[in-house]
Design a protein around this motif. Structure first.
Motif, PDB file in Angstrom:
ATOM      1  N   THR A 145       2.745  16.991  20.830  1.00  0.00           N
ATOM      2  CA  THR A 145       3.478  16.399  21.949  1.00  0.00           C
ATOM      3  C   THR A 145       2.689  16.578  23.225  1.00  0.00           C
ATOM      4  OG1 THR A 145       4.622  18.478  22.280  1.00  0.00           O
ATOM      5  CG2 THR A 145       5.685  16.867  20.862  1.00  0.00           C
ATOM      6  N   ARG A 146       3.033  15.768  24.205  1.00  0.00           N
ATOM      7  CA  ARG A 146       2.362  15.887  25.491  1.00  0.00           C
ATOM      8  C   ARG A 146       2.816  17.139  26.216  1.00  0.00           C
ATOM      9  NH1 ARG A 146       3.305   9.592  26.837  1.00  0.00           N
ATOM     10  NH2 ARG A 146       1.449   8.758  25.848  1.00  0.00           N
ATOM     11  N   SER A 147       2.121  17.433  27.258  1.00  0.00           N
ATOM     12  CA  SER A 147       2.442  18.629  28.025  1.00  0.00           C
ATOM     13  C   SER A 147       3.748  18.412  28.777  1.00  0.00           C
ATOM     14  CB  SER A 147       1.292  18.945  28.990  1.00  0.00           C
ATOM     15  OG  SER A 147       1.577  20.104  29.724  1.00  0.00           O
ATOM     16  N   VAL A 148       4.142  19.439  29.537  1.00  0.00           N
ATOM     17  CA  VAL A 148       5.405  19.354  30.267  1.00  0.00           C
ATOM     18  C   VAL A 148       5.361  18.301  31.362  1.00  0.00           C
ATOM     19  CG1 VAL A 148       6.057  21.713  29.779  1.00  0.00           C
ATOM     20  CG2 VAL A 148       4.580  21.262  31.706  1.00  0.00           C
ATOM     21  N   ARG A 149       4.182  17.899  31.785  1.00  0.00           N
ATOM     22  CA  ARG A 149       4.059  16.850  32.788  1.00  0.00           C
ATOM     23  C   ARG A 149       2.706  16.163  32.613  1.00  0.00           C
ATOM     24  NH1 ARG A 149       0.710  18.419  36.986  1.00  0.00           N
ATOM     25  NH2 ARG A 149       0.165  20.647  37.012  1.00  0.00           N
ATOM     26  N   LEU A 150       2.611  14.950  33.139  1.00  0.00           N
ATOM     27  CA  LEU A 150       1.365  14.191  33.096  1.00  0.00           C
ATOM     28  C   LEU A 150       0.515  14.542  34.312  1.00  0.00           C
ATOM     29  CD1 LEU A 150       2.800  10.734  32.019  1.00  0.00           C
ATOM     30  CD2 LEU A 150       1.926  12.557  30.561  1.00  0.00           C
ATOM     31  N   THR A 151      -0.768  14.449  34.146  1.00  0.00           N
ATOM     32  CA  THR A 151      -1.676  14.805  35.231  1.00  0.00           C
ATOM     33  C   THR A 151      -2.898  13.909  35.166  1.00  0.00           C
ATOM     34  OG1 THR A 151      -2.917  16.606  36.236  1.00  0.00           O
ATOM     35  CG2 THR A 151      -2.886  16.534  33.850  1.00  0.00           C
ATOM     36  N   ARG A 152      -3.640  13.935  36.253  1.00  0.00           N
ATOM     37  CA  ARG A 152      -4.866  13.134  36.350  1.00  0.00           C
ATOM     38  C   ARG A 152      -6.078  14.049  36.199  1.00  0.00           C
ATOM     39  NH1 ARG A 152      -4.117   8.005  38.162  1.00  0.00           N
ATOM     40  NH2 ARG A 152      -2.119   7.508  39.129  1.00  0.00           N
ATOM     41  N   LEU A 168      -2.922  26.796  23.460  1.00  0.00           N
ATOM     42  CA  LEU A 168      -3.776  26.600  24.626  1.00  0.00           C
ATOM     43  C   LEU A 168      -3.152  25.619  25.607  1.00  0.00           C
ATOM     44  CD1 LEU A 168      -7.349  26.499  23.034  1.00  0.00           C
ATOM     45  CD2 LEU A 168      -6.401  28.280  24.497  1.00  0.00           C
ATOM     46  N   VAL A 169      -2.546  24.556  25.084  1.00  0.00           N
ATOM     47  CA  VAL A 169      -1.867  23.594  25.955  1.00  0.00           C
ATOM     48  C   VAL A 169      -0.672  24.256  26.645  1.00  0.00           C
ATOM     49  CG1 VAL A 169      -0.496  21.479  25.954  1.00  0.00           C
ATOM     50  CG2 VAL A 169      -2.647  21.555  24.702  1.00  0.00           C
ATOM     51  N   ALA A 170       0.085  25.073  25.905  1.00  0.00           N
ATOM     52  CA  ALA A 170       1.221  25.770  26.509  1.00  0.00           C
ATOM     53  C   ALA A 170       0.765  26.750  27.586  1.00  0.00           C
ATOM     54  CB  ALA A 170       2.012  26.503  25.424  1.00  0.00           C
ATOM     55  N   TYR A 171      -0.321  27.477  27.323  1.00  0.00           N
ATOM     56  CA  TYR A 171      -0.845  28.418  28.318  1.00  0.00           C
ATOM     57  C   TYR A 171      -1.354  27.669  29.545  1.00  0.00           C
ATOM     58  CZ  TYR A 171      -4.051  31.709  30.525  1.00  0.00           C
ATOM     59  OH  TYR A 171      -4.708  32.504  31.425  1.00  0.00           O
ATOM     60  N   GLU A 172      -2.002  26.521  29.321  1.00  0.00           N
ATOM     61  CA  GLU A 172      -2.501  25.722  30.435  1.00  0.00           C
ATOM     62  C   GLU A 172      -1.354  25.208  31.294  1.00  0.00           C
ATOM     63  OE1 GLU A 172      -5.918  22.367  30.647  1.00  0.00           O
ATOM     64  OE2 GLU A 172      -4.120  21.799  29.549  1.00  0.00           O
ATOM     65  N   ALA A 173      -0.279  24.736  30.630  1.00  0.00           N
ATOM     66  CA  ALA A 173       0.865  24.208  31.378  1.00  0.00           C
ATOM     67  C   ALA A 173       1.590  25.297  32.162  1.00  0.00           C
ATOM     68  CB  ALA A 173       1.838  23.536  30.414  1.00  0.00           C
ATOM     69  N   ALA A 174       1.612  26.531  31.630  1.00  0.00           N
ATOM     70  CA  ALA A 174       2.348  27.600  32.296  1.00  0.00           C
ATOM     71  C   ALA A 174       1.528  28.300  33.368  1.00  0.00           C
ATOM     72  CB  ALA A 174       2.812  28.630  31.262  1.00  0.00           C
ATOM     73  N   SER A 175       0.213  28.384  33.186  1.00  0.00           N
ATOM     74  CA  SER A 175      -0.603  29.192  34.086  1.00  0.00           C
ATOM     75  C   SER A 175      -1.332  28.386  35.147  1.00  0.00           C
ATOM     76  CB  SER A 175      -1.643  29.983  33.279  1.00  0.00           C
ATOM     77  OG  SER A 175      -2.526  29.094  32.604  1.00  0.00           O
ATOM     78  N   VAL A 176      -1.766  27.161  34.804  1.00  0.00           N
ATOM     79  CA  VAL A 176      -2.573  26.395  35.754  1.00  0.00           C
ATOM     80  C   VAL A 176      -1.738  25.955  36.942  1.00  0.00           C
ATOM     81  CG1 VAL A 176      -3.938  24.306  36.038  1.00  0.00           C
ATOM     82  CG2 VAL A 176      -4.212  25.697  33.996  1.00  0.00           C
ATOM     83  N   GLY A 177      -0.456  25.639  36.705  1.00  0.00           N
ATOM     84  CA  GLY A 177       0.415  25.254  37.808  1.00  0.00           C
ATOM     85  C   GLY A 177       0.133  23.850  38.293  1.00  0.00           C
ATOM     86  N   CYS A 178      -0.250  23.732  39.555  1.00  0.00           N
ATOM     87  CA  CYS A 178      -0.434  22.418  40.156  1.00  0.00           C
ATOM     88  C   CYS A 178      -1.805  21.838  39.867  1.00  0.00           C
ATOM     89  CB  CYS A 178      -0.206  22.502  41.667  1.00  0.00           C
ATOM     90  SG  CYS A 178      -1.355  23.611  42.508  1.00  0.00           S
ATOM     91  N   CYS A 179      -2.700  22.575  39.217  1.00  0.00           N
ATOM     92  CA  CYS A 179      -4.031  22.059  38.931  1.00  0.00           C
ATOM     93  C   CYS A 179      -3.974  21.105  37.751  1.00  0.00           C
ATOM     94  CB  CYS A 179      -4.987  23.216  38.654  1.00  0.00           C
ATOM     95  SG  CYS A 179      -5.154  24.359  40.045  1.00  0.00           S
ATOM     96  N   THR A 180      -5.153  20.587  37.401  1.00  0.00           N
ATOM     97  CA  THR A 180      -5.213  19.585  36.346  1.00  0.00           C
ATOM     98  C   THR A 180      -5.076  20.236  34.985  1.00  0.00           C
ATOM     99  OG1 THR A 180      -7.614  19.816  36.336  1.00  0.00           O
ATOM    100  CG2 THR A 180      -6.675  18.080  37.709  1.00  0.00           C
ATOM    101  N   LEU A 181      -4.397  19.540  34.084  1.00  0.00           N
ATOM    102  CA  LEU A 181      -4.234  19.989  32.709  1.00  0.00           C
ATOM    103  C   LEU A 181      -5.279  19.275  31.860  1.00  0.00           C
ATOM    104  CD1 LEU A 181      -0.335  19.842  32.511  1.00  0.00           C
ATOM    105  CD2 LEU A 181      -1.790  21.692  33.338  1.00  0.00           C
ATOM    106  N   VAL A 182      -6.481  19.836  31.821  1.00  0.00           N
ATOM    107  CA  VAL A 182      -7.610  19.178  31.174  1.00  0.00           C
ATOM    108  C   VAL A 182      -7.398  19.105  29.673  1.00  0.00           C
ATOM    109  CG1 VAL A 182     -10.102  19.244  30.839  1.00  0.00           C
ATOM    110  CG2 VAL A 182      -9.119  19.992  33.013  1.00  0.00           C
ATOM    111  N   LEU A 183      -7.043  20.207  29.060  1.00  0.00           N
ATOM    112  CA  LEU A 183      -6.877  20.226  27.606  1.00  0.00           C
ATOM    113  C   LEU A 183      -5.698  19.364  27.174  1.00  0.00           C
ATOM    114  CD1 LEU A 183      -8.111  21.505  25.093  1.00  0.00           C
ATOM    115  CD2 LEU A 183      -6.426  23.331  25.282  1.00  0.00           C
TER     116      LEU A 183
END
Length: 930
Positions: free
Chosen positions: A846-853, A787-802
Motif C-alpha cells: 500500500t502507499r504511504s500515509v500521504r503522497l509526496t513529491r 522501512l516505508v513505515a519508519y520513513e513515514a513516521a520519522s521523516v515528517g514533512c520531508c520527502t518520502l523517497v522510499l
C-alpha cells in the motif's frame, strides 16, 4: 427469675414464667421455636432503649469490659431489687452484685442460662415490640465501636486474606489443568484466548471443537477478530479427538474454575469493605491487600499499632533480617510493604528511602485507625498526596542533577508505532511473530516461548563481563534511563529497573544473533560453543525457518532497541577480554552491521555501508534506511544547487526569462489557434459532402482530443514550474504510470543499474529506464514495509523517497507478465516460486500515509508518461478504444466508401492508359466465336 439481655438497641429485662419447667426441659432453646411458645416461657418486663449512639457506644464498651454502666445500674435498681438475675457473662454478674450490694441481687450464670439466651436471640424481634430488624442487627452497633475493643474483627480480616491467597493458588492450579487437559483436543486455543477465565468459559461452551463454527462467543470474547480466528483455528486444528465422557469431566473442571473465580471476586469485595470500615487510613495509604497482610502478620490491628515504623518496614522479611545480622551483611530495606504502589513506582535507588518514609506514615495510620475516634480516611489521603508530590520532586531533582541531554534536537524520537493505514493492510508484516525485542511487545503471551532462549543468551553474555554478573550491565543501562526512553515515541509505563533488565537481556540475545553476520573469525569460533538447542537460531550455515523468522522480527519498526546499547555492551566485554578502551567495540559492531546489511538489503550491487560511526544510527532499521536511501535524493536539491552555483548568471538572465517565455507561449498559442481554425473550416466543408462526412467526424474528434491533451500537459508543466508546487502533495492522476507491458509496447527498454535509488533515470532519447536491481524473496516485503513505515513516521514533512519508489514499482507491475519482463531484463532477482507471487507482493504494497513529491522520481514518472502518450501506436489504439469505432456502422460505411473510391480510381486509371474499358476483350472473343 429475671433475665438480662443486651441488644444493640438497649437492655431488655425478661421474666421467666415457670422456672421449674426450664429445669425439666433438656434443651430449653427448643421452647423458642415459635413466637407463641416463646411467650409461654418468658415475658418482657422492661426495656431500656439507648437515647443516642454515644450512649450506646459507652454502655457497650463497658459491657465488653464486664462493667455495668450508670444507665444499667439505674435500670436494675428500678426493676430487680431482691430478684434472681440471669446474665450471659459471669464477670458482669459479679460486678453487678458488688456495685449493687444494697439491692441483694443474686446473679446466675450456667449452661441453662446460655441455652435460654440462645432461645431469646431467635425470637427477639417478636418478644420486643416496636423494634425492627435493622435496630437489632448484629453489626448495627458493632461497626461503630473502636476496633481496638473488637479483636474478632481483625480475625475476620486475617482469615479472609489467608483464604484469598489460598484461592489464588488453587485457581491457578485448576486453570493450568484446564489449559493442559483441553489443550490435547484444541491446542491452538491457548494462543488465541490468553485469559484463564475466558478460556474456561470458551472450553465449557464449545465442548468439541467442531461445534465452534455454529456458536456465538460474543458474550465471552469482545473482539470479533479473536472470535473469527478461533473458529478458523477450530476447523484446521491439529488436536486429538476426545470422547464425550472426557469432555464432560473437562466441563466439570471448568465449572470449578468459574465458581472459584466468582467466589474469589466476592471474597475480595468483602475484604475491601472490611478494610475500608476497620482501617480506612491504612487502606488508602498502602491498599487493601498490603494492609490486610500487615494485619495478618501482626496478629491484630492493636498489636500492629504497638510496633514502630522500623518494624513495619521489614515486617515479612524476618528471615532475610536475621540472615543479614548473622553474616554481617546489609539488612533488608523492606518486607511486605514493598508491594505498595508508592514503592513500586519509585526508582530502584530511591525505594529504600520511600519505604522508610512510607513505613513511618503507615505506623501513624495504623495507630489512628486502632485508637483514634475518626471514621474517615482523610489522613491517609493527605499522606498519599504528600508521597506523590515527594516522588515527583525526587524525580525532577534527579533529572536536573544528571548530565543527560533531554533536548529534542540532541536525541530525536526514533522508535514509533506503525501508522494505522499501513498496519491495517497486513498486520503480520509489522507485528513480531516469534521474538519480542524492546518494551512494545514485551508482555505478549504468544512470544514468551523465546524468553528461554533470550535468558540462555544472557547467561552466556554475563560470562564475558568483568564481574561475570549481568547486574553490572543492568546498572550501566539503568544510568542511561532517560536516554533510552527518549528513543521511544510511546510512553513506557515500566519502571527503570524493569527497563534496564529488559534491555540487558534483549541486547545479549541480539548481539549473539548478529554475530552470525560478522566477518570476524574470532567471533565465529565463539559461536561453536553455543549449545545445540540454540544452533537452529544462530548458526549461519543452517538456513532454518526459525532463524528466518527471527531475522524478520528484528527489522520491524516496533521491535527496535537503541543501537548505542549494543556498543555499550560490547565496550563492557572488551574491557574484560583485551583491556581496551571505550572505542574497542566499534570495529566489532561495524563488522556485524556490514554483514547484516548484505544479508537483509533488498538492493543488489550497492556499495558496503559506511559503519565508521555506529553511534549516528538510532537502531537497526534506521541503519538500513540510511544505507539504502541516499541523502542526495532530496526534493528540489538539483535545482537549488544549480541556482547557487550559477549565482550572478541567473541574476543577469532574470529580466530576460519572463519576456522570452511570454513570447514563446504567445507564439505557440497563436499557431495552435490558426491550425485549429483551418481544421474546423476544412471539416465544415467536408461535412457538406454526404460520403466524406463519415470520415470527417472521426478526424475532427482526433484533433480535438490531441488539442485537449496538449493544453492539459501545458497546465501541468505550468503547475510544476510554479514555486508553490513543491510543497503541495501530488494528485492521484499525477502518479499514474503505465505498466511494464504497456511501456515495452511503446518501445521502452528496462536496464538494470548498479546502485540504489539515486541511479533511477529515464533517458527519453534512447527510451531506456534504468532501475536498481532488487532481490525479491520472503524477506523483501517485511523490510520494505517497515522501512516505508519508519520513513513515514520519522521523516515528517520531508520527502518520502522510499515510499515514492514503492509507488513507482507498484504502478508498473500489475500482472505476472510485468514481473516476467522485469525478471528477464535483470531488474528483479526473484527467489519466489513464480512470477505471480512477485506481482502479488508488489500489488499488496500500500502507499504511504500521504503522497509526496520527489524531484528525481517525478521526472522519471513524467518522462514515462510523455513517451507513452506520444507513441503513435498507443494513440491509435487508445482512440479506437475510447470511441468504440471498430464495431460501429460508421466504420463499416467508411471502409466501404474507401474501397469504392479505390476501385473507381483504378478503373479510371486503366481507361486513361488503354483508351478502352478492359471488358472489350470479352466482346471480341464472343464476336470471333460467332
Amino acid at each position: 427469675m429475671l433475665v438480662l439481655f443486651e441488644t444493640p438497641a438497649g437492655f431488655a429485662l425478661f421474666k421467666v414464667q415457670d422456672e421449674g419447667k426450664l429445669d425439666k426441659v433438656k434443651d430449653p432453646w427448643k421452647e423458642f421455636t415459635t413466637s407463641d411458645s416463646a411467650r409461654k416461657v418468658v415475658e418482657l418486663k422492661a426495656f431500656n432503649k439507648f437515647e443516642n449512639t454515644s450512649d450506646a457506644l459507652s454502655d457497650a464498651t463497658l459491657i465488653i469490659d464486664s462493667k455495668p454502666s450508670k444507665g444499667l445500674r439505674k435500670f436494675l435498681q428500678k426493676h430487680c431489687e431482691g430478684e434472681t438475675l440471669a446474665v450471659a457473662d459471669s464477670k458482669l454478674g459479679n460486678a453487678i452484685t458488688e456495685k449493687l450490694i444494697s439491692l441483694k441481687i443474686n446473679c446466675l450464670h450456667n449452661s441453662a442460662v446460655m441455652e435460654l439466651m440462645r432461645g431469646l436471640r431467635n425470637q427477639l424481634t417478636e418478644l420486643i415490640s416496636g423494634l425492627g430488624a435493622q435496630d437489632l442487627g448484629p453489626m448495627s452497633l458493632l461497626l461503630t465501636l473502636p476496633t481496638g475493643y473488637l479483636p474478632f474483627v481483625d480475625t475476620m480480616i486475617v482469615q479472609a486474606i489467608g483464604l484469598l491467597d489460598d484461592l489464588d493458588k488453587e485457581l491457578n492450579t485448576y486453570a493450568m489443568r484446564v489449559l493442559e487437559w483441553y489443550g490435547w483436543h484444541f491446542p491452538e486455543l491457548t494462543e488465541i484466548v490468553t485469559d484463564n477465565i475466558h478460556y474456561a468459559k470458551v472450553a465449557k461452551m464449545m465442548g468439541n471443537r467442531t461445534n465452534a463454527v455454529n456458536l456465538d462467543f460474543s458474550e465471552i470474547l469482545s473482539d470479533d477478530e479473536v472470535e473469527a480466528q478461533l473458529k478458523e483455528a477450530a476447523v484446521i486444528s491439529m488436536g486429538t479427538e476426545v470422547s464425550e465422557l472426557d469432555l464432560l469431566n473437562i466441563r466439570e473442571l471448568c465449572d470449578q474454575v468459574l465458581s472459584l473465580s466468582e467466589y474469589r471476586a466476592q471474597l475480595f469485595d468483602y475484604l475491601r469493605s472490611r478494610m475500608n470500615t476497620i482501617s480506612p487510613t491504612l487502606t488508602t495509604l498502602v491498599g487493601e491487600l498490603v494492609g490486610a497482610r500487615l494485619i495478618a502478620h501482626g496478629g491484630s490491628l492493636v498489636n500492629l499499632a504497638k510496633q514502630p515504623g522500623s518494624t513495619i518496614q521489614i515486617l515479612g522479611a524476618e528471615k532475610a533480617l536475621f540472615r543479614a545480622l548473622k553474616t554481617k551483611h546489609a539488612t533488608p530495606k523492606y518486607g511486605l510493604i514493598y508491594h505498595a504502589s508508592l514503592i513500586g513506582q519509585a526508582a530502584p535507588k530511591h525505594k529504600g528511602k520511600i519505604s522508610r518514609s512510607l513505613a513511618a506514615k503507615t505506623a501513624l495510620a495504623i495507630r489512628y485507625d486502632a485508637l483514634g475516634d475518626g471514621e474517615d480516611n482523610s489522613i491517609g489521603l493527605e499522606s498519599r498526596i504528600k508521597f506523590d508530590e515527594a516522588e515527583w520532586i525526587i524525580r525532577i531533582r534527579r533529572v536536573l542533577d544528571e548530565d543527560t541531554e533531554l533536548d529534542d534536537d540532541s536525541q530525536p524520537i526514533s522508535i514509533f508505532d506503525v501508522p494505522k493505514p499501513l498496519l491495517c493492510s497486513k498486520p503480520e508484516a509489522y507485528i513480531p511473530q516469534l521474538v519480542a525485542i524492546g518494551p512494545y511487545h514485551h508482555r505478549r503471551r504468544e512470544l514468551r516461548d523465546m524468553e528461554m532462549y533470550k535468558l540462555c543468551a544472557a547467561r552466556r553474555a554475563q560470562s564475558h563481563l568483568p564481574d561475570k554478573n549481568l547486574k553490572q550491565l543492568v546498572d550501566i543501562f539503568a544510568a542511561l534511563e532517560y536516554r533510552i526512553r527518549a528513543h521511544y515515541h510511546r510512553h513506557l509505563s515500566v519502571s527503570n529497573e524493569t527497563l534496564a533488565w529488559m534491555m540487558a537481556i534483549d541486547v545479549s540475545f541480539l548481539l549473539e544473533f548478529l554475530q552470525t553476520f560478522s566477518r570476524n573469525e574470532q567471533q565465529r569460533r565463539t559461536l561453536q560453543r553455543i549449545p545445540s538447542r540454540m544452533s537452529h537460531l544462530v548458526d549461519p550455515s543452517r538456513r532454518t525457518s526459525s532463524r528466518s523468522m527471527v531475522l524478520h522480527d528484528i527489522v520491524k519498526l516496533e521491535n527496535q532497541i537503541p543501537l548505542f546499547l549494543l556498543v555499550k555492551a560490547m565496550d563492557t566485554r572488551s574491557c574484560r577480554s583485551s583491556g581496551g578502551g571505550a572505542g574497542a567495540a566499534q570495529p566489532v559492531v561495524s563488522s556485524m552491521l556490514a554483514g547484516f546489511f548484505h544479508e537483509v538489503s533488498t538492493f543488489e550491487g550497492m556499495a558496503s555501508p559506511c559503519t565508521d560511526d555506529v553511534s549516528r544510527h538510532a537502531h537497526l532499521l534506521d541503519f538500513l534506511y540510511t544505507s539504502m536511501v541516499p541523502c542526495c535524493v532530496v526534493e528540489g536539491s538539483d535545482d537549488t544547487t544549480e541556482q547557487a552555483d550559477d549565482g550572478s548568471h541567473h541574476v543577469k538572465r532574470a529580466a530576460l526569462l519572463p519576456v522570452t517565455e511570454l513570447l514563446i507561449r504567445c507564439g505557440a498559442k497563436f499557431l495552435s489557434m490558426v491550425a485549429d481554425f483551418m481544421v474546423r473550416i476544412v471539416s465544415r466543408f467536408a461535412s457538406a459532402i454526404p460520403c466524406v462526412s463519415v470520415i470527417a467526424r472521426p478526424i475532427e474528434q482526433l484533433t480535438s482530443s490531441q488539442t485537449q491533451r496538449g493544453s492539459q500537459a501545458r497546465r501541468k508543466a505550468d503547475a510544476s514550474c510554479s514555486p508553490r508546487s513543491e510543497n503541495v502533495s501530488p494528485l492521484a492522476d499525477e502518479i499514474a504510470v503505465p505498466c511494464v507491458a504497456e511501456l515495452v509496447y511503446s518501445g521502452v527498454k528496462f536496464v538494470p543499474a548498479n546502485g540504489g535509488l539515486a541511479d533511477i533515470e529515464f533517458c527519453a532519447a534512447a527510451a531506456t529506464l534504468h532501475l536498481p536491481v532488487i532481490r525479491v524473496d520472503g524477506m523483501s516485503e517485511t523490510v520494505l514495509r517497515n522501512l516505508v513505515a519508519y520513513e513515514a513516521a520519522s521523516v515528517g514533512c520531508c520527502t518520502l523517497v522510499l515510499a515514492r519508489y514503492v509507488e513507482l514499482m507498484n504502478g508498473i507491475i500489475d500482472t505476472d507478465e510485468d514481473a516476467r519482463l522485469l525478471r528477464e531484463s535483470g531488474v528483479i532477482r526473484s527467489h519466489m516460486k513464480n512470477d505471480q507471487e512477485v506481482a502479488e507482493l508488489w500489488n499488496g504494497m500500500t502507499r504511504s500515509v500521504r503522497l509526496t513529491r520527489v524531484a528525481a522520481l517525478d521526472r522519471v514518472i513524467d518522462g514515462l508518461n510523455r513517451h507513452h502518450s506520444s507513441c503513435w501506436k498507443v494513440r491509435v489504439r487508445s482512440f479506437l478504444k475510447e470511441q468504440e469505432v471498430l464495431g460501429s456502422r460508421e466504420m463499416v460505411a467508411c471502409v466501404t466508401l474507401l474501397l469504392l473510391v479505390l476501385f473507381l480510381s483504378l478503373q479510371l486509371f486503366c481507361v486513361a492508359r488503354g483508351g478502352s474499358i478492359p471488358a472489350s476483350h470479352g466482346m471480341a472473343r464472343r464476336t470471333g466465336a460467332a
